[in-house]
Design a protein around this motif. Structure first.
Motif, PDB file in Angstrom:
ATOM      1  N   LEU A 292     -12.076  -5.190   0.780  1.00 29.48           N
ATOM      2  CA  LEU A 292     -11.511  -4.140   1.623  1.00 29.48           C
ATOM      3  C   LEU A 292     -10.081  -3.824   1.206  1.00 29.48           C
ATOM      4  CD1 LEU A 292     -11.707  -2.213   3.998  1.00 29.48           C
ATOM      5  CD2 LEU A 292     -11.068  -4.106   5.525  1.00 29.48           C
TER       6      LEU A 292
ATOM      7  N   ASP B 247      -3.920   5.436   7.954  1.00 22.18           N
ATOM      8  CA  ASP B 247      -5.267   4.868   7.878  1.00 22.18           C
ATOM      9  C   ASP B 247      -5.375   3.875   6.723  1.00 22.18           C
ATOM     10  OD1 ASP B 247      -5.397   7.512   9.267  1.00 22.18           O
ATOM     11  OD2 ASP B 247      -7.490   6.946   9.518  1.00 22.18           O
ATOM     12  N   GLY B 248      -4.821   4.248   5.581  1.00 20.81           N
ATOM     13  CA  GLY B 248      -4.893   3.364   4.422  1.00 20.81           C
ATOM     14  C   GLY B 248      -4.163   2.054   4.640  1.00 20.81           C
TER      15      GLY B 248
ATOM     16  N   GLY C 143      -7.960   3.808  -2.462  1.00 25.61           N
ATOM     17  CA  GLY C 143      -7.916   5.065  -1.729  1.00 25.61           C
ATOM     18  C   GLY C 143      -6.504   5.616  -1.627  1.00 25.61           C
TER      19      GLY C 143
ATOM     20  N   GLY D 236       0.812  -1.215   0.000  1.00 26.77           N
ATOM     21  CA  GLY D 236       0.000   0.000   0.000  1.00 26.77           C
ATOM     22  C   GLY D 236       0.841   1.260   0.000  1.00 26.77           C
TER      23      GLY D 236
ATOM     24  N   LEU E 262      -9.521   8.363   4.988  1.00 26.48           N
ATOM     25  CA  LEU E 262      -8.601   8.235   3.859  1.00 26.48           C
ATOM     26  C   LEU E 262      -9.208   8.826   2.596  1.00 26.48           C
ATOM     27  CD1 LEU E 262      -6.145   7.043   2.310  1.00 26.48           C
ATOM     28  CD2 LEU E 262      -7.429   4.888   2.182  1.00 26.48           C
ATOM     29  N   TYR E 263     -10.453   8.482   2.309  1.00 27.01           N
ATOM     30  CA  TYR E 263     -11.095   8.963   1.082  1.00 27.01           C
ATOM     31  C   TYR E 263     -11.411  10.451   1.154  1.00 27.01           C
ATOM     32  CZ  TYR E 263     -11.514   4.689  -1.622  1.00 27.01           C
ATOM     33  OH  TYR E 263     -11.237   3.591  -2.398  1.00 27.01           O
TER      34      TYR E 263
ATOM     35  N   SER F 162      -9.127  -0.123  -0.126  1.00 27.86           N
ATOM     36  CA  SER F 162      -8.101   0.608   0.614  1.00 27.86           C
ATOM     37  C   SER F 162      -6.935   0.990  -0.295  1.00 27.86           C
ATOM     38  CB  SER F 162      -7.595  -0.245   1.783  1.00 27.86           C
ATOM     39  OG  SER F 162      -8.644  -0.598   2.649  1.00 27.86           O
TER      40      SER F 162
ATOM     41  N   LEU G   2     -11.542   4.263   6.910  1.00 29.39           N
ATOM     42  CA  LEU G   2     -11.519   4.297   5.455  1.00 29.39           C
ATOM     43  C   LEU G   2     -12.124   5.599   4.937  1.00 29.39           C
ATOM     44  CD1 LEU G   2     -10.632   2.404   3.160  1.00 29.39           C
ATOM     45  CD2 LEU G   2     -12.984   1.571   3.041  1.00 29.39           C
TER      46      LEU G   2
ATOM     47  N   MET H   7      -6.003  -0.219   7.071  1.00 24.99           N
ATOM     48  CA  MET H   7      -7.188  -0.818   6.475  1.00 24.99           C
ATOM     49  C   MET H   7      -6.810  -1.939   5.504  1.00 24.99           C
ATOM     50  SD  MET H   7      -9.526   0.707   8.072  1.00 24.99           S
ATOM     51  CE  MET H   7     -10.882  -0.124   7.252  1.00 24.99           C
ATOM     52  N   VAL H   8      -5.689  -1.781   4.809  1.00 24.68           N
ATOM     53  CA  VAL H   8      -5.210  -2.870   3.953  1.00 24.68           C
ATOM     54  C   VAL H   8      -4.920  -4.102   4.797  1.00 24.68           C
ATOM     55  CG1 VAL H   8      -3.340  -3.644   2.446  1.00 24.68           C
ATOM     56  CG2 VAL H   8      -4.266  -1.340   2.180  1.00 24.68           C
TER      57      VAL H   8
END
Length: 272
Positions: free
Chosen positions: A154, A223-224, A161, A76, A247-248, A158, A244, A227-228
């Protein structure tokens, strides 16, 4: 004899296709075995840090095996960082093409970002396949080993994002760098620290006190990455406060700002 006039969409698609082919050839064949180094860098970083953490008896983080923890986070992070740097230098690397009125600075940005996304897909597959081939699963359990990501959707959302975040940041910083050239030196200095303050290679939960982990989570890259990892292993204990949606929000905000800057300074970006 009638002359067919191409639509704006057809012109844009032709520009993107031509620039994509050029960028792909440059990235993969510009130097000897250039394609191989795209794969060697992540493998070297992952192997080195996994070996170092295991030397200190850190075998898992938040219930997730350390090797897969590093792989999930580093994939990521690398997608975000490479997208950012490619878009950042997109204007400089395509100056000659702006002589054609059909080619705009944003074309270079979106083509470079898309190429990076497509390159990271096979790179990620190879890295995960190598890890599984060497017997590294999501957990340390021998009785019930888990080999593949448990929530692929997910993981994909992620990573998307993080890609959008890299694209948005690249748009904004490329405009800034067009007016302040020296800021590129600042970016080069912070590349290495970003590996660690984003939690890509070292567990933030181990060296950041619990009361301050929410502050660390203000970094959208953190955060990204978390979440990954949750997508790889839903039982992973992520840092508090990661989201998430956060992040977005950053990704879309930077994209909007970047597009506004490109629109506002479109002529100056081409002339500089």
């Amino acid at each position: 004899m009638t002359v067919r006039v191409r639509t704006p969409f057809e012109v844009t698609w032709s520009v993107w296709r031509a620039m994509f082919l050029r960028e792909a050839l440059d990235r993969l064949f510009e130097a000897r075995a250039a394609w191989m180094w795209l794969l060697v860098e992540p493998i070297a970083y992952i192997a080195l840090h996994a070996f170092g953490l295991e030397t200190f008896r850190i075998n898992q983080v938040g219930g997730m095996a350390i090797n897969m923890w590093i792989i999930a986070g580093f994939i990521g992070f690398l997608l975000w960082r490479r997208t950012w740097t490619q878009v950042l230098h997109g204007i400089d690397c395509n100056k000659a093409f702006f002589a054609y009125r059909q080619v705009k600075p944003f074309d270079a940005a979106i083509v470079r970002a898309t190429l990076e996304l497509l390159l990271m897909v096979p790179i990620s597959v190879v890295i995960i396949a190598l890890a599984l081939g060497f017997g590294h699963g999501m957990t340390l359990s021998i009785q019930n080993p888990v080999w593949l990501p448990q929530d692929p959707l997910l993981v994909i959302v992620s990573l998307l994002g993080l890609w959008l975040l890299g694209l948005g940041l690249g748009l904004v910083t490329s405009v800034v760098m067009s007016f302040v050239r020296e800021i590129d030196h600042v970016f080069k200095i912070i590349y290495l620290p970003l590996y660690y303050i984003s939690g890509a290679l070292l567990p933030l939960s181990l060296y950041v006190p619990t009361p301050y982990q929410r502050l660390v989570a203000l970094n959208p890259v953190v955060d990204g990455l978390e979440m990954v990892r949750l997508g790889f292993w839903p039982e992973y204990h992520a840092l508090r406060g990661v989201s998430l949606g956060y992040l977005y929000a950053w990704a879309l905000g930077l994209l909007l700002l970047g597009l506004m800057l490109y629109k506002r300074f479109s002529r100056k970006l081409v002339m500089r």
